[in-house]
Design a protein around this motif. Structure first.
Motif, PDB file in Angstrom:
ATOM      1  N   HIS A 115       0.844  -1.190   0.000  1.00 22.94           N
ATOM      2  CA  HIS A 115       0.000   0.000   0.000  1.00 22.94           C
ATOM      3  C   HIS A 115       0.879   1.240   0.000  1.00 22.94           C
ATOM      4  O   HIS A 115       1.960   1.241   0.578  1.00 22.94           O
ATOM      5  N   ASN A 116       0.410   2.270  -0.650  1.00 19.53           N
ATOM      6  CA  ASN A 116       1.187   3.498  -0.686  1.00 19.53           C
ATOM      7  C   ASN A 116       1.289   4.141   0.692  1.00 19.53           C
ATOM      8  O   ASN A 116       2.332   4.663   1.079  1.00 19.53           O
ATOM      9  N   ASP A 117       0.186   4.078   1.451  1.00 19.45           N
ATOM     10  CA  ASP A 117       0.157   4.739   2.758  1.00 19.45           C
ATOM     11  C   ASP A 117      -1.020   4.174   3.542  1.00 19.45           C
ATOM     12  O   ASP A 117      -2.071   3.897   2.967  1.00 19.45           O
ATOM     13  N   GLY A 118      -0.842   4.036   4.834  1.00 24.43           N
ATOM     14  CA  GLY A 118      -1.922   3.534   5.678  1.00 24.43           C
ATOM     15  C   GLY A 118      -3.082   4.489   5.823  1.00 24.43           C
ATOM     16  O   GLY A 118      -4.148   4.099   6.310  1.00 24.43           O
ATOM     17  N   LEU A 119      -2.919   5.741   5.393  1.00 27.73           N
ATOM     18  CA  LEU A 119      -4.016   6.707   5.377  1.00 27.73           C
ATOM     19  C   LEU A 119      -4.485   6.981   3.950  1.00 27.73           C
ATOM     20  O   LEU A 119      -5.026   8.040   3.663  1.00 27.73           O
ATOM     21  N   SER A 120      -4.281   6.020   3.081  1.00 25.09           N
ATOM     22  CA  SER A 120      -4.750   6.142   1.697  1.00 25.09           C
ATOM     23  C   SER A 120      -6.042   5.350   1.540  1.00 25.09           C
ATOM     24  O   SER A 120      -6.063   4.140   1.797  1.00 25.09           O
ATOM     25  N   GLN A 121      -7.102   6.004   1.112  1.00 23.36           N
ATOM     26  CA  GLN A 121      -8.336   5.276   0.827  1.00 23.36           C
ATOM     27  C   GLN A 121      -8.153   4.343  -0.352  1.00 23.36           C
ATOM     28  O   GLN A 121      -8.542   3.178  -0.313  1.00 23.36           O
ATOM     29  N   SER A 122      -7.532   4.832  -1.409  1.00 22.73           N
ATOM     30  CA  SER A 122      -7.399   4.027  -2.615  1.00 22.73           C
ATOM     31  C   SER A 122      -6.429   2.862  -2.448  1.00 22.73           C
ATOM     32  O   SER A 122      -6.661   1.780  -2.979  1.00 22.73           O
ATOM     33  N   GLY A 123      -5.346   3.070  -1.690  1.00 25.21           N
ATOM     34  CA  GLY A 123      -4.337   2.034  -1.555  1.00 25.21           C
ATOM     35  C   GLY A 123      -4.538   1.096  -0.395  1.00 25.21           C
ATOM     36  O   GLY A 123      -4.015  -0.017  -0.382  1.00 25.21           O
ATOM     37  N   TRP A 124      -5.325   1.528   0.607  1.00 21.58           N
ATOM     38  CA  TRP A 124      -5.515   0.719   1.816  1.00 21.58           C
ATOM     39  C   TRP A 124      -6.986   0.619   2.222  1.00 21.58           C
ATOM     40  O   TRP A 124      -7.554  -0.455   2.325  1.00 21.58           O
ATOM     41  N   GLY A 125      -7.623   1.769   2.454  1.00 26.68           N
ATOM     42  CA  GLY A 125      -8.959   1.774   3.022  1.00 26.68           C
ATOM     43  C   GLY A 125     -10.001   1.087   2.162  1.00 26.68           C
ATOM     44  O   GLY A 125     -10.821   0.302   2.663  1.00 26.68           O
ATOM     45  N   ALA A 126     -10.017   1.358   0.863  1.00 31.77           N
ATOM     46  CA  ALA A 126     -11.038   0.775  -0.011  1.00 31.77           C
ATOM     47  C   ALA A 126     -10.905  -0.737  -0.084  1.00 31.77           C
ATOM     48  O   ALA A 126     -11.903  -1.465  -0.100  1.00 31.77           O
ATOM     49  N   ALA A 127      -9.667  -1.226  -0.140  1.00 34.80           N
ATOM     50  CA  ALA A 127      -9.448  -2.671  -0.193  1.00 34.80           C
ATOM     51  C   ALA A 127      -9.890  -3.337   1.094  1.00 34.80           C
ATOM     52  O   ALA A 127     -10.515  -4.410   1.086  1.00 34.80           O
ATOM     53  N   GLN A 128      -9.598  -2.718   2.228  1.00 35.29           N
ATOM     54  CA  GLN A 128      -9.980  -3.315   3.499  1.00 35.29           C
ATOM     55  C   GLN A 128     -11.491  -3.251   3.722  1.00 35.29           C
ATOM     56  O   GLN A 128     -12.079  -4.162   4.324  1.00 35.29           O
ATOM     57  N   LEU A 129     -12.141  -2.200   3.249  1.00 32.86           N
ATOM     58  CA  LEU A 129     -13.598  -2.136   3.333  1.00 32.86           C
ATOM     59  C   LEU A 129     -14.220  -3.234   2.476  1.00 32.86           C
ATOM     60  O   LEU A 129     -15.162  -3.913   2.902  1.00 32.86           O
ATOM     61  N   TRP A 130     -13.691  -3.419   1.270  1.00 28.67           N
ATOM     62  CA  TRP A 130     -14.163  -4.497   0.398  1.00 28.67           C
ATOM     63  C   TRP A 130     -14.001  -5.844   1.104  1.00 28.67           C
ATOM     64  O   TRP A 130     -14.915  -6.677   1.094  1.00 28.67           O
ATOM     65  N   ALA A 131     -12.842  -6.062   1.725  1.00 30.70           N
ATOM     66  CA  ALA A 131     -12.591  -7.326   2.416  1.00 30.70           C
ATOM     67  C   ALA A 131     -13.506  -7.494   3.635  1.00 30.70           C
ATOM     68  O   ALA A 131     -14.054  -8.584   3.869  1.00 30.70           O
ATOM     69  N   ALA A 132     -13.687  -6.422   4.404  1.00 33.58           N
ATOM     70  CA  ALA A 132     -14.526  -6.496   5.605  1.00 33.58           C
ATOM     71  C   ALA A 132     -15.955  -6.884   5.255  1.00 33.58           C
ATOM     72  O   ALA A 132     -16.614  -7.610   6.014  1.00 33.58           O
ATOM     73  N   GLU A 133     -16.436  -6.410   4.122  1.00 33.17           N
ATOM     74  CA  GLU A 133     -17.789  -6.761   3.690  1.00 33.17           C
ATOM     75  C   GLU A 133     -17.907  -8.242   3.361  1.00 33.17           C
ATOM     76  O   GLU A 133     -19.019  -8.775   3.267  1.00 33.17           O
ATOM     77  N   ARG A 134     -16.777  -8.916   3.238  1.00 34.55           N
ATOM     78  CA  ARG A 134     -16.747 -10.345   2.936  1.00 34.55           C
ATOM     79  C   ARG A 134     -16.172 -11.159   4.095  1.00 34.55           C
ATOM     80  O   ARG A 134     -15.864 -12.339   3.946  1.00 34.55           O
ATOM     81  N   GLY A 135     -15.990 -10.504   5.230  1.00 35.67           N
ATOM     82  CA  GLY A 135     -15.648 -11.216   6.447  1.00 35.67           C
ATOM     83  C   GLY A 135     -14.183 -11.471   6.705  1.00 35.67           C
ATOM     84  O   GLY A 135     -13.835 -12.335   7.511  1.00 35.67           O
ATOM     85  N   PHE A 136     -13.286 -10.713   6.060  1.00 32.09           N
ATOM     86  CA  PHE A 136     -11.868 -10.907   6.321  1.00 32.09           C
ATOM     87  C   PHE A 136     -11.138  -9.582   6.187  1.00 32.09           C
ATOM     88  O   PHE A 136     -11.743  -8.547   5.896  1.00 32.09           O
ATOM     89  N   ALA A 137      -9.842  -9.593   6.412  1.00 35.26           N
ATOM     90  CA  ALA A 137      -8.993  -8.422   6.196  1.00 35.26           C
ATOM     91  C   ALA A 137      -7.727  -8.871   5.482  1.00 35.26           C
ATOM     92  O   ALA A 137      -7.218  -9.976   5.737  1.00 35.26           O
ATOM     93  N   PHE A 138      -7.226  -8.038   4.593  1.00 33.19           N
ATOM     94  CA  PHE A 138      -5.950  -8.334   3.952  1.00 33.19           C
ATOM     95  C   PHE A 138      -4.820  -8.049   4.939  1.00 33.19           C
ATOM     96  O   PHE A 138      -4.814  -7.000   5.592  1.00 33.19           O
ATOM     97  N   PRO A 139      -3.852  -8.948   5.070  1.00 32.16           N
ATOM     98  CA  PRO A 139      -2.683  -8.616   5.893  1.00 32.16           C
ATOM     99  C   PRO A 139      -1.877  -7.501   5.236  1.00 32.16           C
ATOM    100  O   PRO A 139      -1.865  -7.374   4.008  1.00 32.16           O
ATOM    101  N   ALA A 140      -1.253  -6.693   6.061  1.00 32.97           N
ATOM    102  CA  ALA A 140      -0.488  -5.561   5.530  1.00 32.97           C
ATOM    103  C   ALA A 140       0.827  -6.023   4.936  1.00 32.97           C
ATOM    104  O   ALA A 140       1.560  -6.808   5.542  1.00 32.97           O
TER     105      ALA A 140
END
Length: 253
Positions: A115-140
């Motif tokens: 990820h470019n930055d932990g405060l990036s929606q496009s590089g971190w937040g959007a992917a983790q929101l997508w994953a959370a909606e499916r019951g998991f989280a991507f490891p950093a």
């Protein structure tokens, strides 16, 4: 006073951003708003957003939600005319090396997410929101500092997964085609508010929005094509009411 448009700034489009700013600057001055002669391209964007003399910048919606919401005035979201996306919104592509067996992001659920930055929606937040909606989280995975650096890691086989801002991807297709050719898209995140224009707290956003819209409409054809910026969209405050993602350090691989 300071103005900066840091989110998609590259050497290849710096001149086009300067033309855009000159048009915005003149529009602000006509409306009685003081504006600096040129964009600041040196100051760190986090510092820019927190400056009490901020005239204009673009901010990613995750740092806006997490840190700056009560400290700045929101003007409106940038519209880059992304396909299959509402005006003023954007999304990211899930990208892996070209020879990776994954063909859908679900198949990459255990991959470290560079990820470019932990405060990036496009590089971190959007992917983790997508994953959370499916019951998991991507490891950093690796914090690379830029989408282009994340792409380079994948292209060189040093990373396994990244979420690349769709506007940045469009730019990289033009300016880093050899790296784009070395990776593949396996899906996309949901949409969220695009890079949003802000000014300092306590300002009336209306004259700023008018100056920005007028400037975008007045861009010469070459600069308009380079930036791909179609307009500014005033989104409701509720559009930014998204859950915050886990911090990368809490989900390290």
């Amino acid at each position: 006073m300071i103005a900066a448009l840091p989110m998609y700034q590259r050497a290849e489009n710096a001149a086009a951003h300067a033309v855009l700013w000159a048009l915005i600057r003149d529009g602000l001055r006509v409306r009685g708003i003081e504006a600096p002669e040129a964009l600041d391209v040196e100051t760190d964007h986090m510092e820019v957003w927190g400056r009490p003399d901020l005239v204009l910048s673009q901010i990613c919606n995750l740092p806006y939600r997490a840190v700056y919401r009560e400290r700045v005035t929101l003007i409106g979201a940038s519209d880059y005319g992304l396909k299959d996306c509402a005006p003023g919104y954007y999304y990211s592509y899930f990208v892996v090396p070209k020879d990776d067996p994954a063909s859908r992001p679900e198949e990459a659920a255990g991959y470290p997410l560079d990820h470019n930055d932990g405060l990036s929606q496009s590089g971190w937040g959007a992917a983790q929101l997508w994953a959370a909606e499916r019951g998991f989280a991507f490891p950093a995975g690796k914090a690379t500092g830029a989408h282009s650096a994340s792409l380079a890691r994948l292209a060189e086989g040093r990373g396994r997964l990244a979420a690349i801002d769709a506007v940045t991807w469009r730019n990289l297709e033009r300016w880093a085609p050899e790296q784009v050719a070395a990776v593949k898209i396996i899906g996309r995140t949901g949409a969220s508010p695009g890079q949003s224009f802000i000014t300092r707290a306590g300002e009336d956003p209306a004259p700023y929005s008018a100056a920005i819209a007028e400037a975008i409409g007045a861009l010469p054809a070459e600069e308009a094509a380079t930036l791909g910026l179609k307009g500014i969209v005033p989104l409701p405050a509720s559009a930014y009411d998204l859950p915050l993602p886990p911090k990368p350090e809490a989900s390290a691989a």
